[in-house]
Design an enzyme around this catalytic site. Structure first.
Site, PDB file in Angstrom:
ATOM      1  N   GLU A 440      -4.280  12.254   7.399  1.00  0.00           N
ATOM      2  CA  GLU A 440      -4.664  11.018   8.095  1.00  0.00           C
ATOM      3  C   GLU A 440      -3.497  10.417   8.863  1.00  0.00           C
ATOM      4  OE1 GLU A 440      -6.700   8.394   5.358  1.00  0.00           O
ATOM      5  OE2 GLU A 440      -8.311   9.839   5.050  1.00  0.00           O
ATOM      6  N   GLU A 516     -10.988  16.101   2.325  1.00  0.00           N
ATOM      7  CA  GLU A 516     -10.911  15.025   1.316  1.00  0.00           C
ATOM      8  C   GLU A 516     -12.300  14.398   1.271  1.00  0.00           C
ATOM      9  OE1 GLU A 516      -7.315  12.635   1.654  1.00  0.00           O
ATOM     10  OE2 GLU A 516      -8.457  10.933   0.920  1.00  0.00           O
TER      11      GLU A 516
HETATM   12  C1  GAL Z   1      -7.859   8.454   2.006  1.00  0.00           C
HETATM   13  C2  GAL Z   1      -6.390   8.850   1.885  1.00  0.00           C
HETATM   14  C3  GAL Z   1      -5.986   9.051   0.441  1.00  0.00           C
HETATM   15  C4  GAL Z   1      -6.505   7.920  -0.391  1.00  0.00           C
HETATM   16  C5  GAL Z   1      -7.985   7.857  -0.272  1.00  0.00           C
HETATM   17  C6  GAL Z   1      -8.638   6.846  -1.156  1.00  0.00           C
HETATM   18  O1  GAL Z   1      -8.139   7.881   3.207  1.00  0.00           O
HETATM   19  O2  GAL Z   1      -6.149  10.027   2.585  1.00  0.00           O
HETATM   20  O3  GAL Z   1      -4.598   9.137   0.343  1.00  0.00           O
HETATM   21  O4  GAL Z   1      -5.906   6.763   0.079  1.00  0.00           O
HETATM   22  O5  GAL Z   1      -8.296   7.559   1.073  1.00  0.00           O
HETATM   23  O6  GAL Z   1     -10.009   6.845  -0.943  1.00  0.00           O
END
Ligand code: GAL
Length: 829
Positions: A440, A516
């Site tokens: 991100e 993710e």
């Molecule tokens: C994402 C990020 C992670 C964590 C996660 C929590 O956007 O890449 O590091 O913060 O959200 O939901």
């Protein structure tokens, strides 16, 4: 470090001298590797002159490394207050956040010092310190001279200390570390939290990470193994060198050998091509490892020995087929994990890592993303041995900051060096199948973001052309518009299942990765009513509901990602955020102290499975069935009230009974409601004390399994369950002991909060305890803690003495319990 030939703990003072006529064994060896674990002195705060050899450190604390100076707390919101607007979380204004990085005292300066006597060092020798990671901004001094520095706390780096080292004398190693405020989005840990190695070689030697092994051709009959070995020679002078390599299979049988002279035109690198007949391929299900042992000769003198462990496996990412491992397409059943080990903090421990992997195996997980940084080398080795696919990640930031003092400060000067070390350290590992150049990164939205991605990807390709590069993208529109997503070998999207079809239509790769997914929040064993799907839901007790319907605003529940993965053939699988709860990022409570750890985990901070564990297990574990009921069934005061019951199961259907009365049969299946597609749910059940029971049916409609949850009576006794009964007496090994508060019939008392005390006798010591409650401010290292939802986990560490370990737990009003473990002699002592 691949070379495990000689690995000893080096005491602070070695008294034996080298003046005897027959040299001791270690002095005759070509290479010695020592782990610098004991006899370190540590002090927090700036320490003028602490680099100088004669500095008086007697009053400093004596510690062993790996060491995390901040995990002992105390927790306080003042430790890491931040007033920030988190753009990734769609926040509109800056707010004061406590506990965003764990509420632990990791900010500031810390010094470590240690005496070094280096047996075997002298004329014609080289000495290198290898830091697996040091948090952060390490400056390394030997005898007062600064010999090296590395700012990024997650990377491994080597420092050649030959020039500063006194042969045969007392040497002093000092390391200064500093953690800035607002440098992280999670708990980074503090100090020498990973191993420090001292490696002594001849001056003609194979350097740290000096081999690069690939398997360019694999058939059922043979595998070609290409081994490139770098050699360093003093003054770079040409010498007649020879490298003898033998490959051994998992049983230790030699399966290939080759002797190669180095000709003057080869420069500093040997290339050897060997053939392994009838290779056994590596996969998560068959983690078969080979080893290439190389001997380096100058003339007929043996100068160095080096071992490269490897696996033989082929993989490709192919449009239309997806990820294909050894010819078989498969989708990643992956989790993202941060590096901390819950109550141990960031201090690395192999037994703690192994336990995590054992739990993930049972989950059916086959892949890990090391979010958002380079992992400990021990994790990579364990993934090779136990069978996990790894996405090794590098950065959470490039040029554009997410936090004020994050990696963006270092990016211009260090990004290439950091990527090179990451790739060189881990490129021989069969578990590693992808490199991630970032998570991100806000540069996705910058005009030259695509160029930057190309530059970093090119660096990685230059160092390892055999693996693809990915990145977790969150700014979907930007990343597609400015060619950012198109540049990457594998387009990874964070939390975008609803946009996979669009990405697939617009991007050239023909594949989409859920890099993710599913930031669902839950507290183990906590259930909230009414049961409704919600985003960013908060409750006065700072807990989240374990019905697994609450997610962050940028995310979805697990089932929504499941549906996308099942319906869209071009998806590569997913990496769930996260396998384990971690310290820091206590969303949705990062503005309401005392929350200090995350709620996203499939398992909690103590490593206890939440209900969600079984939702994933039902889908991922192909070898053992899953049948799990929730919630617990002890609800005094809820009599007659609606108390929905869910069942997470690998079976297609099940019937629920409340006190023997059928509530009907539910079947999983196609539905436009992802939840009813993947969970069996009885939303209208009215609570009555007694029991709930499910009977599961197989595809033929045969009743094949059942599970029952009973209403618990009063807390009566403690039940102890250890993850293992035998420990290695190496001073490091750990047993994790789950303590349950049970009623007289052995039912878990699901709301019990009794404080439990522990004592450890014999050949073990108390190490830590955690209960998985993100709001609990009790320190992890004291031998007492309140149960959370009836449970907690205590960690016992072996000493270096073999013998019996007795662990005792007691609690007011409860029958106590004792458990015995056996510590067996360590083979390396
Ligand atoms: C994402 C990020 C992670 C964590 C996660 C929590 O956007 O890449 O590091 O913060 O959200 O939901």
């Amino acid at each position: 470090m691949n070379n495990l030939l000689t690995r000893y703990a080096l005491p602070g003072l070695v008294t034996g001298l080298l003046l005897t006529s027959s040299l001791p064994a270690w002095a005759q060896q070509t290479r010695q590797e020592y782990l610098l674990t004991t006899d370190w002195k540590f002090a927090k705060g700036e320490q003028p002159d602490a680099a100088k050899p004669d500095f008086k450190d007697a009053k400093w604390q004596t510690v062993s490394v790996p060491h995390d100076w901040a995990i002992y707390g105390p927790f306080s919101p003042q430790n890491d207050l931040q007033t920030v607007k988190i753009e990734q979380n769609n926040e509109k204004e800056a707010k004061t956040k406590a506990g965003r990085t764990g509420g632990l005292p990791f900010i500031g300066t810390g010094w470590y010092r240690r005496q070094l006597q280096v047996p075997g060092f002298g004329a014609g020798k080289r000495a290198v310190l290898l830091f697996d990671g040091a948090m952060s901004d390490a400056h390394v001094f030997v005898n007062g001279r600064e010999m090296g520095a590395w700012p990024y706390g997650y990377n491994s780096f080597a420092v050649d200390i030959t020039e500063a080292l006194q042969p045969g004398g007392n040497n002093v190693l000092a390391v200064r570390l500093q953690n800035l405020p607002e440098a992280s989005r999670w708990y980074p840990g503090a100090g020498l939290y990973r191993n420090v190695h001292l490696i002594v070689t001849n001056d003609v030697h194979i350097p740290v990470w000096g081999t690069y092994l690939t398997t360019p051709t694999i058939t059922a009959d043979y595998a070609k193994v290409k081994l490139r070995t770098t050699v360093e020679t003093p003054g770079q002078a040409y010498q007649p060198l020879r490298l003898d390599t033998e490959i051994r299979d998992a049983q230790g049988q030699v399966v290939a050998t080759l002797s190669t002279p180095l000709t003057a035109t080869d420069g500093q690198e040997f290339e050897q091509n060997l053939v392994v007949p009838k290779p056994q391929v590596w996969s998560p299900e068959t983690p078969v490892l080979y080893a290439a042992s190389s001997k380096l000769y100058a003339g007929d003198q043996l100068k160095d020995t080096y071992e490269t462990r490897f696996g033989i496996r082929s993989f490709r990412f192919e449009a239309g087929k997806g990820f294909v491992l050894n010819g078989q397409p498969r989708k990643f059943k992956g989790v993202c994990n941060h590096h901390d080990l819950g109550p141990l903090g960031a201090a690395i421990n192999v037994a703690a890592l192994r336990r995590q992997l054992v739990l993930l195996k049972d989950l059916g997980c086959d892949a890990i993303r090391t979010s958002h940084n380079m992992p400990a080398p021990e994790l990579v080795q364990l993934c090779d041995e136990m069978g996990f696919l790894l996405m090794v990640e590098s950065f959470d930031e490039w040029k554009t900051p997410k936090v004020k003092n994050g990696y963006s400060r270092l990016f211009d000067q260090w990004a290439e060096k950091d990527l090179v070390n990451m790739v060189h350290r881990d490129r021989n590992h069969p578990s590693v199948i992808m490199w991630s150049i970032g998570n991100e990164v806000p540069d996705q939205g910058m005009p030259d973001g695509g160029k930057l991605a190309r530059r970093l990807q090119d660096i990685v390709h230059r160092e390892d052309p055999t693996r693809p590069v990915t990145l977790g993208m969150d700014k979907f529109d930007d990343a597609l518009k400015n060619n950012f997503a198109a540049v990457l070998d594998v387009a990874g999207f964070n939390y975008k299942p609803h946009r996979y079809p669009e990405a697939q239509a617009k991007l050239p790769q023909g594949l989409i990765l859920g890099s993710e997914t599913a930031s669902t929040v839950s507290s183990r064993g906590v259930y909230k009513f009414p049961v409704v799907k919600a985003k960013d839901k908060q409750y006065p007790d700072n807990q989240s509901s374990s019905y697994d319907l609450e997610a962050s605003n940028w995310s979805q529940t697990p089932d929504e990602e499941f549906a996308a993965q099942d319906d869209l053939p071009y998806t590569l699988g997913e990496f769930v955020w996260t396998g384990f709860d971690y310290l820091g990022e206590p969303w949705p409570y990062d503005e309401s102290w005392p929350s200090h750890s995350s709620y996203f985990g499939i398992l909690d901070l103590a490593g206890l499975p939440k209900d969600r564990f079984y939702l994933y297990r039902a889908r991922w574990n192909a070898t053992a069935p899953t049948l799990h009921l929730l919630p617990h069934w002890t609800w005094p005061g809820r009599e007659g009230q609606t108390t929905p019951v869910f069942c997470y199961t690998s079976y297609p259907s099940a019937e629920l009974f409340v006190n023997g009365q059928s509530q009907g049969r539910q079947t999983k299946g196609p539905s436009d409601q992802p939840q009813t597609r993947y969970r069996l749910m009885w939303p209208e059940v009215k609570y009555q004390p007694g029991s709930i029971k499910v009977v599961a049916y197989d595809a033929q409609g045969k009743a094949v399994a059942e599970q029952e949850v009973r209403t618990a009576g009063k807390p009566h006794h403690i039940k102890l369950v250890a993850d293992r009964t035998s420990l290695t007496a190496d001073g490091q090994d750990l047993a994790y002991i789950t303590a349950r508060v049970e009623d007289a019939q052995g039912n878990l008392c699901p709301e019990a909060t009794t404080q439990l005390q522990f004592s450890v006798g014999g050949a073990g010591r108390f190490r830590a305890v955690a209960n998985g409650d993100p709001t609990n401010l009790q320190p992890f290292h004291e031998p007492r803690m309140k149960a959370f939802q009836g449970m907690l986990v205590a960690v016992v560490q072996a000493t270096d003495q073999a013998g019996q370990v007795q662990f005792k737990a007691s609690g007011k009003g409860l029958q106590g319990a004792t458990l015995r473990l056996q510590a067996t002699p360590s083979p390396t002592r």
